[in-house]
Design a protein around this motif. Sequence first.
Motif, PDB file in Angstrom:
ATOM      1  N   GLY A 195      44.169  24.510  37.269  1.00 21.19           N
ATOM      2  CA  GLY A 195      44.291  25.492  38.349  1.00 21.19           C
ATOM      3  C   GLY A 195      44.812  26.851  37.902  1.00 21.19           C
ATOM      4  N   VAL A 196      45.038  27.025  36.589  1.00 24.30           N
ATOM      5  CA  VAL A 196      45.512  28.310  36.059  1.00 24.30           C
ATOM      6  C   VAL A 196      44.367  28.987  35.302  1.00 24.30           C
ATOM      7  CG1 VAL A 196      47.220  29.433  34.587  1.00 24.30           C
ATOM      8  CG2 VAL A 196      47.822  27.345  35.810  1.00 24.30           C
ATOM      9  N   LYS A 197      44.210  30.296  35.551  1.00 23.55           N
ATOM     10  CA  LYS A 197      43.113  31.031  34.902  1.00 23.55           C
ATOM     11  C   LYS A 197      43.670  32.094  33.954  1.00 23.55           C
ATOM     12  CE  LYS A 197      41.481  31.948  39.010  1.00 23.55           C
ATOM     13  NZ  LYS A 197      40.666  32.586  40.090  1.00 23.55           N
ATOM     14  N   LEU A 198      43.247  32.005  32.709  1.00 22.57           N
ATOM     15  CA  LEU A 198      43.628  32.994  31.692  1.00 22.57           C
ATOM     16  C   LEU A 198      42.366  33.707  31.234  1.00 22.57           C
ATOM     17  CD1 LEU A 198      45.491  34.212  29.383  1.00 22.57           C
ATOM     18  CD2 LEU A 198      44.781  32.226  28.019  1.00 22.57           C
ATOM     19  N   PHE A 199      42.441  35.042  31.118  1.00 22.02           N
ATOM     20  CA  PHE A 199      41.345  35.769  30.492  1.00 22.02           C
ATOM     21  C   PHE A 199      41.887  36.476  29.262  1.00 22.02           C
ATOM     22  CE2 PHE A 199      38.362  39.489  30.137  1.00 22.02           C
ATOM     23  CZ  PHE A 199      37.257  38.737  29.752  1.00 22.02           C
ATOM     24  N   TYR A 200      41.337  36.098  28.095  1.00 18.71           N
ATOM     25  CA  TYR A 200      41.681  36.728  26.822  1.00 18.71           C
ATOM     26  C   TYR A 200      40.546  37.679  26.486  1.00 18.71           C
ATOM     27  CZ  TYR A 200      41.792  37.110  21.712  1.00 18.71           C
ATOM     28  OH  TYR A 200      41.767  37.586  20.422  1.00 18.71           O
ATOM     29  N   THR A 201      40.855  38.960  26.350  1.00 20.29           N
ATOM     30  CA  THR A 201      39.771  39.949  26.181  1.00 20.29           C
ATOM     31  C   THR A 201      39.160  39.935  24.788  1.00 20.29           C
ATOM     32  OG1 THR A 201      41.259  41.712  25.424  1.00 20.29           O
ATOM     33  CG2 THR A 201      40.896  41.521  27.819  1.00 20.29           C
ATOM     34  N   GLY A 202      39.843  39.328  23.790  1.00 19.87           N
ATOM     35  CA  GLY A 202      39.431  39.564  22.407  1.00 19.87           C
ATOM     36  C   GLY A 202      39.556  41.057  22.137  1.00 19.87           C
ATOM     37  N   ASP A 203      38.685  41.598  21.273  1.00 23.33           N
ATOM     38  CA  ASP A 203      38.665  43.044  21.031  1.00 23.33           C
ATOM     39  C   ASP A 203      37.705  43.673  22.029  1.00 23.33           C
ATOM     40  OD1 ASP A 203      40.256  42.405  18.926  1.00 23.33           O
ATOM     41  OD2 ASP A 203      38.910  43.172  17.358  1.00 23.33           O
ATOM     42  N   ALA A 204      38.174  44.670  22.754  1.00 19.73           N
ATOM     43  CA  ALA A 204      37.334  45.232  23.813  1.00 19.73           C
ATOM     44  C   ALA A 204      37.733  46.678  24.074  1.00 19.73           C
ATOM     45  CB  ALA A 204      37.479  44.421  25.095  1.00 19.73           C
ATOM     46  N   GLY A 205      36.760  47.570  24.088  1.00 16.00           N
ATOM     47  CA  GLY A 205      37.036  48.989  24.299  1.00 16.00           C
ATOM     48  C   GLY A 205      36.756  49.440  25.713  1.00 16.00           C
ATOM     49  N   GLN A 206      36.459  50.738  25.823  1.00  7.69           N
ATOM     50  CA  GLN A 206      36.196  51.322  27.133  1.00  7.69           C
ATOM     51  C   GLN A 206      34.974  50.633  27.751  1.00  7.69           C
ATOM     52  OE1 GLN A 206      35.880  55.583  27.036  1.00  7.69           O
ATOM     53  NE2 GLN A 206      36.655  55.706  29.139  1.00  7.69           N
ATOM     54  N   GLY A 207      35.074  50.296  29.007  1.00  6.79           N
ATOM     55  CA  GLY A 207      33.996  49.542  29.643  1.00  6.79           C
ATOM     56  C   GLY A 207      34.395  48.094  29.892  1.00  6.79           C
ATOM     57  N   LEU A 208      35.602  47.729  29.422  1.00  8.13           N
ATOM     58  CA  LEU A 208      36.116  46.373  29.667  1.00  8.13           C
ATOM     59  C   LEU A 208      36.131  46.061  31.170  1.00  8.13           C
ATOM     60  CD1 LEU A 208      37.593  43.733  28.904  1.00  8.13           C
ATOM     61  CD2 LEU A 208      39.721  45.061  28.743  1.00  8.13           C
ATOM     62  N   SER A 209      36.301  47.112  31.978  1.00  2.00           N
ATOM     63  CA  SER A 209      36.396  46.898  33.434  1.00  2.00           C
ATOM     64  C   SER A 209      35.152  46.228  34.011  1.00  2.00           C
ATOM     65  CB  SER A 209      36.635  48.226  34.143  1.00  2.00           C
ATOM     66  OG  SER A 209      37.884  48.761  33.761  1.00  2.00           O
ATOM     67  N   ARG A 210      34.029  46.318  33.291  1.00  2.00           N
ATOM     68  CA  ARG A 210      32.812  45.644  33.794  1.00  2.00           C
ATOM     69  C   ARG A 210      33.027  44.131  33.909  1.00  2.00           C
ATOM     70  NH1 ARG A 210      30.258  49.667  30.678  1.00  2.00           N
ATOM     71  NH2 ARG A 210      30.056  48.353  28.834  1.00  2.00           N
ATOM     72  N   ALA A 211      34.000  43.618  33.156  1.00  2.00           N
ATOM     73  CA  ALA A 211      34.272  42.170  33.224  1.00  2.00           C
ATOM     74  C   ALA A 211      34.951  41.775  34.533  1.00  2.00           C
ATOM     75  CB  ALA A 211      35.157  41.749  32.043  1.00  2.00           C
ATOM     76  N   TRP A 212      35.516  42.758  35.234  1.00  2.00           N
ATOM     77  CA  TRP A 212      36.338  42.404  36.412  1.00  2.00           C
ATOM     78  C   TRP A 212      35.510  41.854  37.568  1.00  2.00           C
ATOM     79  CZ3 TRP A 212      39.381  41.890  33.040  1.00  2.00           C
ATOM     80  CH2 TRP A 212      40.158  42.850  32.404  1.00  2.00           C
ATOM     81  N   THR A 213      34.193  42.119  37.559  1.00  2.00           N
ATOM     82  CA  THR A 213      33.366  41.515  38.610  1.00  2.00           C
ATOM     83  C   THR A 213      33.182  40.022  38.346  1.00  2.00           C
ATOM     84  OG1 THR A 213      31.336  42.028  37.413  1.00  2.00           O
ATOM     85  CG2 THR A 213      32.082  43.650  39.044  1.00  2.00           C
ATOM     86  N   ARG A 214      33.484  39.595  37.120  1.00  3.38           N
ATOM     87  CA  ARG A 214      33.234  38.199  36.714  1.00  3.38           C
ATOM     88  C   ARG A 214      34.495  37.342  36.702  1.00  3.38           C
ATOM     89  NH1 ARG A 214      27.886  36.380  36.016  1.00  3.38           N
ATOM     90  NH2 ARG A 214      26.610  38.212  35.595  1.00  3.38           N
ATOM     91  N   LYS A 217      45.596  51.492  31.017  1.00  3.38           N
ATOM     92  CA  LYS A 217      46.028  51.873  32.368  1.00  3.38           C
ATOM     93  C   LYS A 217      44.806  52.022  33.289  1.00  3.38           C
ATOM     94  CE  LYS A 217      48.069  55.721  34.788  1.00  3.38           C
ATOM     95  NZ  LYS A 217      48.552  57.087  34.615  1.00  3.38           N
ATOM     96  N   GLU A 218      43.763  52.688  32.774  1.00  6.63           N
ATOM     97  CA  GLU A 218      42.535  52.848  33.575  1.00  6.63           C
ATOM     98  C   GLU A 218      41.911  51.487  33.871  1.00  6.63           C
ATOM     99  OE1 GLU A 218      39.909  55.486  31.383  1.00  6.63           O
ATOM    100  OE2 GLU A 218      41.494  56.992  31.188  1.00  6.63           O
ATOM    101  N   THR A 219      41.897  50.642  32.829  1.00  8.64           N
ATOM    102  CA  THR A 219      41.291  49.311  32.974  1.00  8.64           C
ATOM    103  C   THR A 219      42.035  48.484  34.027  1.00  8.64           C
ATOM    104  OG1 THR A 219      40.715  49.409  30.631  1.00  8.64           O
ATOM    105  CG2 THR A 219      40.673  47.248  31.639  1.00  8.64           C
ATOM    106  N   LEU A 220      43.378  48.552  33.985  1.00  9.75           N
ATOM    107  CA  LEU A 220      44.173  47.786  34.953  1.00  9.75           C
ATOM    108  C   LEU A 220      44.024  48.380  36.354  1.00  9.75           C
ATOM    109  CD1 LEU A 220      47.400  47.103  32.825  1.00  9.75           C
ATOM    110  CD2 LEU A 220      45.583  45.470  33.424  1.00  9.75           C
ATOM    111  N   SER A 221      43.916  49.699  36.439  1.00  9.48           N
ATOM    112  CA  SER A 221      43.715  50.338  37.748  1.00  9.48           C
ATOM    113  C   SER A 221      42.376  49.900  38.334  1.00  9.48           C
ATOM    114  CB  SER A 221      43.761  51.859  37.616  1.00  9.48           C
ATOM    115  OG  SER A 221      45.002  52.249  37.091  1.00  9.48           O
ATOM    116  N   ARG A 235      40.157  43.924  42.698  1.00  6.75           N
ATOM    117  CA  ARG A 235      40.677  42.593  43.027  1.00  6.75           C
ATOM    118  C   ARG A 235      41.892  42.620  43.952  1.00  6.75           C
ATOM    119  NH1 ARG A 235      36.988  38.676  42.207  1.00  6.75           N
ATOM    120  NH2 ARG A 235      35.947  38.910  40.184  1.00  6.75           N
ATOM    121  N   GLY A 236      42.528  43.768  44.087  1.00  6.94           N
ATOM    122  CA  GLY A 236      43.646  43.876  45.018  1.00  6.94           C
ATOM    123  C   GLY A 236      44.966  43.349  44.489  1.00  6.94           C
ATOM    124  N   TYR A 237      45.043  43.010  43.232  1.00  5.57           N
ATOM    125  CA  TYR A 237      46.301  42.567  42.629  1.00  5.57           C
ATOM    126  C   TYR A 237      46.224  42.830  41.126  1.00  5.57           C
ATOM    127  CZ  TYR A 237      44.010  38.520  40.457  1.00  5.57           C
ATOM    128  OH  TYR A 237      43.192  37.728  39.680  1.00  5.57           O
TER     129      TYR A 237
END
Length: 259
Positions: A149-168, A200-204, A210-212
Amino acid sequence: MKLRILGINNMSSRDTIWPAYLIDHDLALDAGSLCRSLTFDEQAALRAVVVSHRHLDHTLDLVPFGLNRVASGWPPVDVYGIRDAVDYLRGALIGPLVPKALGAPGEEASLRLNAVDYHQETSILGRRVTAIPVPHAVPAAGIHVESGGVKLFYTGDAGQGLSRAWTRVSPDALLTECSHGNLNRAHVAKAGHQTPELLKETLSDFKALRGYLPKVIVTHINPQWEQAVRKELVEVSREIDHEILIAEPGMTLELTARP
Ligand SMILES: [Zn+2]
Ligand SMILES: [Zn+2]
């Protein structure tokens, strides 16, 4: 879910350790420091490794790890990665350097290579694991692990555009890279890494969608930029009003689901 940090730097020395992370005692994410950081008993207990991409700081310890398994007779380990990473392991790393680990015809392999497709959920040792595409200098995946029931996302190495993963993904905890200081933004744009400003941009972006914000753990720091990264992350944490934890080798975190 227990997350143990083995290495957090992208350069290797006496004092800096390449990336690898342990989920509980049997599943590793990346393999930059599997042998250097684990006792023989701990290595023997590992049953699966998921690599984020082919770069050596994330894969090189599969060579001594494979040699150790061939020499010891420990149970085989399944190694998972996207096709590009698995082809590299077979053709350039484990294949040429530790061919015995892949097993001769008719023999069981010590390291069993498994290619996974992006977005394809795979059951690994009772966890649900999914590779999510992330922008980097070579084909790369973030690794989403859901366990108990716990979800972890490890980005590995990831540059600008990582935010595209947030829909997934909408993890409880985010283990993310932040390799360089803000002044190195031109370099990271080419190499595909994060700076505190980019993070900071990625987290924003994450919060807007996602609202959190998940629990944020930062890793993969370039030692030459470490002071700047630490200082700038303090600023980011204040600006977004959210704790940012910097990983340390040997640190173990008990991850829990968001309330
Ligand atoms: Zn890389
Ligand atoms: Zn790396």
